[in-house]
Design an enzyme around this catalytic site. Structure first.
Site, PDB file in Angstrom:
ATOM      1  N   GLY A   1     -20.268   9.195 -47.052  1.00 31.03           N
ATOM      2  CA  GLY A   1     -18.946   9.614 -46.607  1.00 31.03           C
ATOM      3  C   GLY A   1     -17.923   8.521 -46.823  1.00 31.03           C
ATOM      4  O   GLY A   1     -18.253   7.345 -46.990  1.00 31.03           O
TER       5      GLY A   1
ATOM      6  N   GLY B   1     -10.895   6.326 -43.521  1.00 33.99           N
ATOM      7  CA  GLY B   1      -9.831   5.324 -43.482  1.00 33.99           C
ATOM      8  C   GLY B   1     -10.347   3.937 -43.181  1.00 33.99           C
ATOM      9  O   GLY B   1      -9.680   2.943 -43.468  1.00 33.99           O
TER      10      GLY B   1
ATOM     11  N   VAL C   1     -19.410   4.744 -46.393  1.00 31.60           N
ATOM     12  CA  VAL C   1     -20.771   4.639 -45.867  1.00 31.60           C
ATOM     13  C   VAL C   1     -21.770   5.050 -46.959  1.00 31.60           C
ATOM     14  O   VAL C   1     -21.594   6.068 -47.615  1.00 31.60           O
ATOM     15  CB  VAL C   1     -20.952   5.539 -44.622  1.00 31.60           C
ATOM     16  CG1 VAL C   1     -22.377   5.429 -44.092  1.00 31.60           C
ATOM     17  CG2 VAL C   1     -19.969   5.132 -43.542  1.00 31.60           C
TER      18      VAL C   1
ATOM     19  N   LYS D   1     -22.208   0.565 -43.963  1.00 35.47           N
ATOM     20  CA  LYS D   1     -20.771   0.818 -44.022  1.00 35.47           C
ATOM     21  C   LYS D   1     -20.028  -0.408 -44.525  1.00 35.47           C
ATOM     22  O   LYS D   1     -20.091  -1.478 -43.926  1.00 35.47           O
ATOM     23  CB  LYS D   1     -20.251   1.205 -42.638  1.00 35.47           C
ATOM     24  CG  LYS D   1     -18.738   1.424 -42.597  1.00 35.47           C
ATOM     25  CD  LYS D   1     -18.299   1.854 -41.212  1.00 35.47           C
ATOM     26  CE  LYS D   1     -16.788   2.029 -41.143  1.00 35.47           C
ATOM     27  NZ  LYS D   1     -16.336   2.442 -39.806  1.00 35.47           N
TER      28      LYS D   1
ATOM     29  N   ASP E   1     -10.869   6.415 -32.031  1.00 37.75           N
ATOM     30  CA  ASP E   1     -10.821   7.483 -33.046  1.00 37.75           C
ATOM     31  C   ASP E   1     -11.839   8.573 -32.696  1.00 37.75           C
ATOM     32  O   ASP E   1     -12.695   8.934 -33.499  1.00 37.75           O
ATOM     33  CB  ASP E   1     -11.098   6.910 -34.434  1.00 37.75           C
ATOM     34  CG  ASP E   1     -10.697   7.883 -35.546  1.00 37.75           C
ATOM     35  OD1 ASP E   1      -9.939   8.840 -35.265  1.00 37.75           O
ATOM     36  OD2 ASP E   1     -11.148   7.683 -36.687  1.00 37.75           O
TER      37      ASP E   1
END
Length: 744
Positions: free
Chosen positions: A423, A426, A430, A444, A541
């Protein structure tokens, strides 16, 4: 009765028993000019100067000037290369005689009375059958040869209908002819050509002629005069060839007797109009291919085909270009380019020692750069708190946290290959990795971090490494020897809550009780970060795509890319707003102060997604984006909760339970953060609602204060079925593992 005209272009003599084309070579005394027209062999105007009667022409004096003729048809020119002869053909007219009151033919016709074995054929490519007039209908036929019969019709009512240069049926028409024609006849049809329209057009005309030589003029109609350019004659093109042999293949098999291509640099070309062949000079030669030695070499250097700084040398059939020393000729671009091979060889010979020195300097620079790189890696390690991590790991031997090298993580991800990407978001990308031979991890590569984050990174890694909660993704280690740190998380394979509600896994038809359990587990994880981590951690987030699902579809809060430690008084403001539109706390957007209540607001939006099945921010047609929070709060204010609930939810839960969950979401979405419940209160209330959904017959106490939520005992260990699959069997559920996550 219709008048039938034999126009005489029967382009081969019935009596043409001429000798084969290659059987004789003409005498040097043969004339090769008649007037202004060149007569090349195999054509001739003197006896014995052509290979047969089919190529014989008569040189006659006409109007005081010598001109070549084939029978009554004047020859304009002959092309050996194209295999064509242009002659003047006669126009046939059909006029109304005012004296007799009848239609009459006029004009000269007849002449070349030839047959099928003649060299000539009427060109089907360069000729057209032209008909000019008003209400004129004429036919062209070759009944005795190809059997062809065609028609041309021209009509007009008024002079204003006519247009100069236009021959498309109004006043003028043109018709194609087939191949292999050597004769044609023309007939006007009197039933169409009558005296009723001869007020301004008394005559009609018909002729087979060269298309390129014709341009229609309205004067042909208005003046009743179409005489061409040569006293009633117009050019027509004849295709000629050696017809006594069918093709080049047959002719080449019998070169000793009748082969016409006598020049050594000639080639045979099959006729495109009926059987036979013609001869042409090969590339680089020009002249007469029908004569021995007739094809002469072309001196291309006369036209300077080489570049300005090159030299041209003519050779048989072609030419060569050369360049001065140090340059090489490029034929494709016709340029003289530097001769790299020559220059390199010269340079190597003269500067061999210098190259050795340069190689030595290069290796020295490589060694220095490698040392600098190691120094930079050490500096990054120090900046990101690597020394602090090592000290803590030495003092606490049980700390289950690894500090990886960049080389280890590159090996684990096949050098961060794109096929390993799980994925993007912002805060970074990953990758799926394998460490210690078989252990799956999520690696990541973070986005850019500022100087403040660099100073605090080591401390934050220590804190995150010590978080051990079943509903929070475990941080296994990190790499600090790069400019932007790389994090290593446990691998969670069953996608995200976002995909269950909106995405590719939506088709699983997850039960409401399962979604409620996942929400409760996520709240427990966030509550742990807020209340039990030391110092507390604010996620920053919170959204459905950052809630991962493990093999048993247990919720795990992930992605701490926007997270911060609970700030001190002097560092409580964030310089740049982070997060995801639709989930952002309005108070945070106004004050830039990130608090634990900011996470509560974002979690309230997650509850709305579960209740409504809608995206947090959506477009409806051409309207501006609409916030799901505003839509929900408006529905609650107008007591229209049922209008926004998704049908699946309404069919699986009682309205009492749904109103309780909606009230909880409403409290989370309070504009003032102080009025929102804590994440612990939210988790407790979700626990209570779960009990209500599992045991609706149990009357639970529902004493709720206007500002406080009453929580219940944790039930995160309950087993709940997911779409008919018991939790213990969920790894067999048909969901594709390896979903895009972590990097939202």
């Amino acid at each position: 009765m219709q008048a039938l005209l034999q126009l005489g272009l029967c382009l081969i003599l019935l009596a043409a028993q001429y000798a084969p084309a290659g059987s004789a070579v003409p005498s040097s005394h043969c004339r090769r000019q008649c007037g202004n027209v060149e007569i090349p062999y195999p054509f001739g105007i003197d006896p014995g100067c052509s290979p047969g009667d089919g190529f014989h022409l008569d040189c006659k004096v006409h109007d005081g000037i010598e001109r070549p003729f084939r029978s009554a048809f004047e020859v304009l020119d002959i092309s050996l290369k194209q295999g064509t002869t242009r002659v003047l053909n006669f126009i046939v007219g059909y006029c109304y005689n005012t004296s007799t009151g009848s239609m009459e033919y006029f004009g000269r016709y007849g002449g070349l009375n030839e047959g099928v074995s003649s060299p000539y054929r009427l060109s089907d490519v360069q000729n057209r059958f032209m008909v000019i007039g008003c209400n004129a209908l004429a036919s062209i036929s070759d009944r005795d040869g190809t059997g062809y019969e065609g028609y041309g019709a021209a009509a007009c009512r008024n002079q204003s209908d006519l247009v100069d240069g236009s021959c498309s049926g109004i006043g003028c028409s043109q018709t194609t002819i087939p191949k292999r024609m050597y004769f044609y006849a023309t007939t006007f049809f009197s039933t169409v050509n009558n005296s009723q329209i001869w007020k301004f057009n008394r005559c009609s005309y018909a002729v087979l002629m060269e298309t390129a030589s014709f341009r229609f003029s309205t004067k042909y109609i208005t003046t009743n005069k179409f005489n061409g350019t040569n006293d009633g004659r117009v050019p027509v093109v004849l295709d000629w060839a050696v017809r006594d042999i069918k093709s080049c293949d047959v002719a080449k098999q019998n070169k000793t007797g009748t082969y016409a291509c006598l020049s050594s640099n000639s080639k045979c070309v099959n006729s495109s109009n009926d059987q036979g062949y013609t001869c042409n000079c090969t590339n680089g030669y020009e002249g007469n291919p029908y004569l021995p030695g007739g094809c002469k070499d072309v001196n291309e250097c006369d036209h300077n085909p080489c570049p300005s700084d090159g030299v041209c040398r003519n050779i048989a059939g072609e030419y060569r270009c050369s360049c001065r020393v140090g340059k090489k000729y490029a034929k494709e671009s016709n340029t003289c380019n530097p001769n790299i091979g020559f220059i390199i060889g010269l340079t190597m010979g003269l500067f061999g020692l210098m190259i050795i020195i340069m190689i030595s300097v290069f290796w020295g620079q490589m060694t220095i750069q490698k040392r600098k790189l190691n120094k930079v890696k050490q500096e990054y390690f120090r900046e990101h708190g690597g020394l602090l991590l090592f000290d803590r790991m030495r003092s606490e031997k049980g700390l289950a946290f690894n500090v990886f090298s960049e080389a280890e993580l590159r090996h684990a991800t096949d050098n961060f290959d794109v096929s390993r990407i799980l994925g993007k978001g912002g805060h970074g990308t990953v990758y799926k990795g394998i460490i210690k031979s078989s252990m799956l991890v999520a690696i990541k590569r973070c986005g850019i971090v500022d100087e403040r984050q660099k100073k605090e990174f080591g401390k934050e890694m220590l804190i995150l490494s010590q978080i051990n909660h079943k509903n929070v993704v475990k941080l296994l280690g990190c790499c600090l020897e790069v400019e932007v740190p790389i994090l290593v998380y446990e691998f969670v394979r069953n996608g995200t809550l976002f995909e269950l509600i909106h995405g590719r896994n939506q088709a699983l038809q997850i039960s409401f009780s399962t979604l409620l359990r996942i929400a409760h587990e996520a709240a427990e994880g966030l509550s742990f970060l807020h209340s039990y981590a030391s110092p507390p951690i604010i996620h920053g987030d919170v959204k459905t795509s950052n809630i991962l699902l493990d093999d048993n579809y247990m919720a795990k809060v992930s992605d701490f890319g926007a997270s911060i430690l609970a700030p001190s008084d002097k560092e409580q403001f964030v310089t740049m707003v982070q997060g995801t539109c639709g989930y952002l706390d309005p108070e945070y957007m106004q004050t830039c102060q990130l608090t634990d209540k900011s996470d509560v607001y974002s979690f309230g939006v997650i509850l709305l997604e579960i209740l409504t099945g809608q995206l947090p921010l959506k477009l409806e047609g051409t309207e501006k984006p609409r916030s799901l929070s505003l839509i929900f709060l408006s529905a609650m204010k107008e007591n229209n909760l049922e209008d926004v609930l998704v049908s699946q939810v309404k069919g699986q839960a009682s309205m009492e339970l749904l109103r309780g969950l909606a009230d909880l979401a409403k409290k989370c979405l309070e504009m003032c953060g102080d009025n929102r419940p804590s994440m612990k209160d939210v988790a407790d209330e979700l626990n209570r609602l779960r009990k209500l959904s599992l045991h609706p017959w149990v009357q639970l106490e529902m004493e709720m204060d206007e500002e406080n939520l009453v929580g219940g005992e944790s039930t995160s260990g309950y087993e709940i079925e997911l779409s008919g699959y018991p939790m213990g069997q969920s790894e067999n559920h048909p969901i594709n593992p390896g979903s895009s996550y972590y990097a939202r």
